[in-house]
Design a protein around this motif. Sequence first.
Motif, PDB file in Angstrom:
ATOM      1  N   LEU A  92      44.480 -47.224  83.622  1.00 32.11           N
ATOM      2  CA  LEU A  92      43.156 -47.652  84.079  1.00 32.11           C
ATOM      3  C   LEU A  92      42.129 -47.568  82.953  1.00 32.11           C
ATOM      4  N   TYR A  93      42.217 -46.523  82.139  1.00 36.60           N
ATOM      5  CA  TYR A  93      41.305 -46.403  80.993  1.00 36.60           C
ATOM      6  C   TYR A  93      41.525 -47.544  80.002  1.00 36.60           C
ATOM      7  N   LEU A  94      42.785 -47.866  79.751  1.00 41.12           N
ATOM      8  CA  LEU A  94      43.087 -48.943  78.811  1.00 41.12           C
ATOM      9  C   LEU A  94      42.666 -50.303  79.360  1.00 41.12           C
ATOM     10  N   LEU A  95      42.834 -50.501  80.663  1.00 38.18           N
ATOM     11  CA  LEU A  95      42.361 -51.745  81.277  1.00 38.18           C
ATOM     12  C   LEU A  95      40.841 -51.854  81.202  1.00 38.18           C
ATOM     13  N   ALA A  96      40.149 -50.738  81.363  1.00 41.82           N
ATOM     14  CA  ALA A  96      38.691 -50.751  81.242  1.00 41.82           C
ATOM     15  C   ALA A  96      38.265 -51.094  79.812  1.00 41.82           C
ATOM     16  N   ALA A  97      38.967 -50.550  78.828  1.00 47.34           N
ATOM     17  CA  ALA A  97      38.665 -50.878  77.427  1.00 47.34           C
ATOM     18  C   ALA A  97      38.935 -52.355  77.155  1.00 47.34           C
ATOM     19  N   MET A  98      40.025 -52.887  77.694  1.00 49.50           N
ATOM     20  CA  MET A  98      40.330 -54.310  77.524  1.00 49.50           C
ATOM     21  C   MET A  98      39.249 -55.174  78.163  1.00 49.50           C
ATOM     22  N   LEU A  99      38.802 -54.787  79.344  1.00 50.53           N
ATOM     23  CA  LEU A  99      37.760 -55.544  80.039  1.00 50.53           C
ATOM     24  C   LEU A  99      36.456 -55.548  79.249  1.00 50.53           C
ATOM     25  N   LEU A 100      36.089 -54.406  78.692  1.00 51.45           N
ATOM     26  CA  LEU A 100      34.854 -54.345  77.903  1.00 51.45           C
ATOM     27  C   LEU A 100      34.935 -55.243  76.672  1.00 51.45           C
ATOM     28  N   LEU A 101      36.074 -55.230  75.997  1.00 55.55           N
ATOM     29  CA  LEU A 101      36.221 -56.084  74.816  1.00 55.55           C
ATOM     30  C   LEU A 101      36.267 -57.560  75.210  1.00 55.55           C
ATOM     31  N   ALA A 102      36.819 -57.860  76.381  1.00 56.52           N
ATOM     32  CA  ALA A 102      36.843 -59.256  76.840  1.00 56.52           C
ATOM     33  C   ALA A 102      35.450 -59.737  77.232  1.00 56.52           C
ATOM     34  N   LEU A 103      34.623 -58.838  77.751  1.00 51.94           N
ATOM     35  CA  LEU A 103      33.254 -59.208  78.123  1.00 51.94           C
ATOM     36  C   LEU A 103      32.404 -59.581  76.912  1.00 51.94           C
ATOM     37  N   LEU A 104      32.829 -59.169  75.731  1.00 51.56           N
ATOM     38  CA  LEU A 104      32.099 -59.552  74.521  1.00 51.56           C
ATOM     39  C   LEU A 104      32.094 -61.062  74.321  1.00 51.56           C
ATOM     40  N   ARG A 112      55.883 -42.590  75.239  1.00 51.26           N
ATOM     41  CA  ARG A 112      54.556 -41.995  75.088  1.00 51.26           C
ATOM     42  C   ARG A 112      54.193 -41.627  73.658  1.00 51.26           C
ATOM     43  N   PRO A 113      55.100 -41.088  72.834  1.00 53.62           N
ATOM     44  CA  PRO A 113      54.700 -40.779  71.451  1.00 53.62           C
ATOM     45  C   PRO A 113      54.285 -42.034  70.662  1.00 53.62           C
ATOM     46  N   LEU A 114      55.037 -43.114  70.821  1.00 54.26           N
ATOM     47  CA  LEU A 114      54.659 -44.363  70.151  1.00 54.26           C
ATOM     48  C   LEU A 114      53.352 -44.903  70.726  1.00 54.26           C
ATOM     49  N   GLN A 115      53.187 -44.781  72.020  1.00 53.50           N
ATOM     50  CA  GLN A 115      51.961 -45.230  72.669  1.00 53.50           C
ATOM     51  C   GLN A 115      50.753 -44.482  72.114  1.00 53.50           C
ATOM     52  N   MET A 116      50.879 -43.175  71.898  1.00 53.76           N
ATOM     53  CA  MET A 116      49.767 -42.393  71.347  1.00 53.76           C
ATOM     54  C   MET A 116      49.458 -42.788  69.909  1.00 53.76           C
ATOM     55  N   ARG A 117      50.497 -43.003  69.101  1.00 56.92           N
ATOM     56  CA  ARG A 117      50.260 -43.383  67.700  1.00 56.92           C
ATOM     57  C   ARG A 117      49.554 -44.724  67.598  1.00 56.92           C
ATOM     58  N   ILE A 118      50.003 -45.701  68.367  1.00 56.43           N
ATOM     59  CA  ILE A 118      49.364 -47.016  68.329  1.00 56.43           C
ATOM     60  C   ILE A 118      47.941 -46.928  68.874  1.00 56.43           C
ATOM     61  N   LEU A 119      47.749 -46.136  69.910  1.00 57.31           N
ATOM     62  CA  LEU A 119      46.421 -46.002  70.498  1.00 57.31           C
ATOM     63  C   LEU A 119      45.444 -45.350  69.523  1.00 57.31           C
ATOM     64  N   ILE A 178      31.886 -47.963  73.889  1.00 57.36           N
ATOM     65  CA  ILE A 178      32.353 -47.483  75.189  1.00 57.36           C
ATOM     66  C   ILE A 178      33.868 -47.662  75.284  1.00 57.36           C
ATOM     67  N   ALA A 179      34.395 -48.742  74.691  1.00 58.10           N
ATOM     68  CA  ALA A 179      35.846 -48.955  74.674  1.00 58.10           C
ATOM     69  C   ALA A 179      36.532 -47.848  73.879  1.00 58.10           C
ATOM     70  N   VAL A 180      35.891 -47.371  72.818  1.00 56.64           N
ATOM     71  CA  VAL A 180      36.433 -46.239  72.050  1.00 56.64           C
ATOM     72  C   VAL A 180      36.506 -45.004  72.944  1.00 56.64           C
ATOM     73  N   LEU A 181      35.477 -44.788  73.744  1.00 58.88           N
ATOM     74  CA  LEU A 181      35.484 -43.655  74.670  1.00 58.88           C
ATOM     75  C   LEU A 181      36.643 -43.770  75.666  1.00 58.88           C
ATOM     76  N   PHE A 182      36.866 -44.963  76.208  1.00 60.84           N
ATOM     77  CA  PHE A 182      37.974 -45.149  77.142  1.00 60.84           C
ATOM     78  C   PHE A 182      39.326 -44.946  76.450  1.00 60.84           C
ATOM     79  N   CYS A 183      39.448 -45.380  75.207  1.00 63.81           N
ATOM     80  CA  CYS A 183      40.698 -45.154  74.467  1.00 63.81           C
ATOM     81  C   CYS A 183      40.929 -43.667  74.233  1.00 63.81           C
ATOM     82  N   TRP A 184      39.858 -42.938  73.953  1.00 63.75           N
ATOM     83  CA  TRP A 184      39.980 -41.490  73.758  1.00 63.75           C
ATOM     84  C   TRP A 184      40.427 -40.821  75.060  1.00 63.75           C
TER      85      TRP A 184
END
Length: 159
Positions: A8-20, A82-89, A133-139
């Motif tokens: 959900l956090y990642l979807l929110a970050a994607m939505l914010l970047l898409a709203l740009l 999950r480890p790869l997911q964290m590194r890419i994130l 804000i997308a950075v905050l959601f990624c964190w």
Amino acid sequence: MIQRKQTLYLLAAMLLLALLYLLPIAEYHRSTDDMRFTFHPWGVENGLGVKVPDFGFPLPFEFIYGALIAALGTVIALFKNRPLQMRILRALFLMILLSGVGQVFVHQSISAYLGTATTVTSSIQLAFVFPFIAVLFCWLAERAIRADEELVRSTDRLR
């Protein structure tokens, strides 16, 4: 897996970047000739919606934000690793932060470009803070992924 908090956090970050792509990042008003300009990821447009050809972006925000949106979607799909997911994130976290800082510098250079001989007033729009804000959601997503990983490790120790 949509049930997980980090998704959900990642979807929110994607939505914010898409709203740009839909909302202006900043607006400028040149007082001498009463011209209005808007800053979008694809360029600076005048009041008629025509791209200003004289001003070229040093960073291709249109492609950067598109790539970041696609990469965040890829991170969501990596829920089993999950480890790869964290590194890419973490890398995406830095890239989004750097693109937001680059956006600040471009805003300043647009103001300087438009105000070379006249007075320009600029107003920062809501979309200006979306990368931060997308950075905050990624964190937050990274913290949730780390919590999942610790939970899996603790259950492995019990076996």
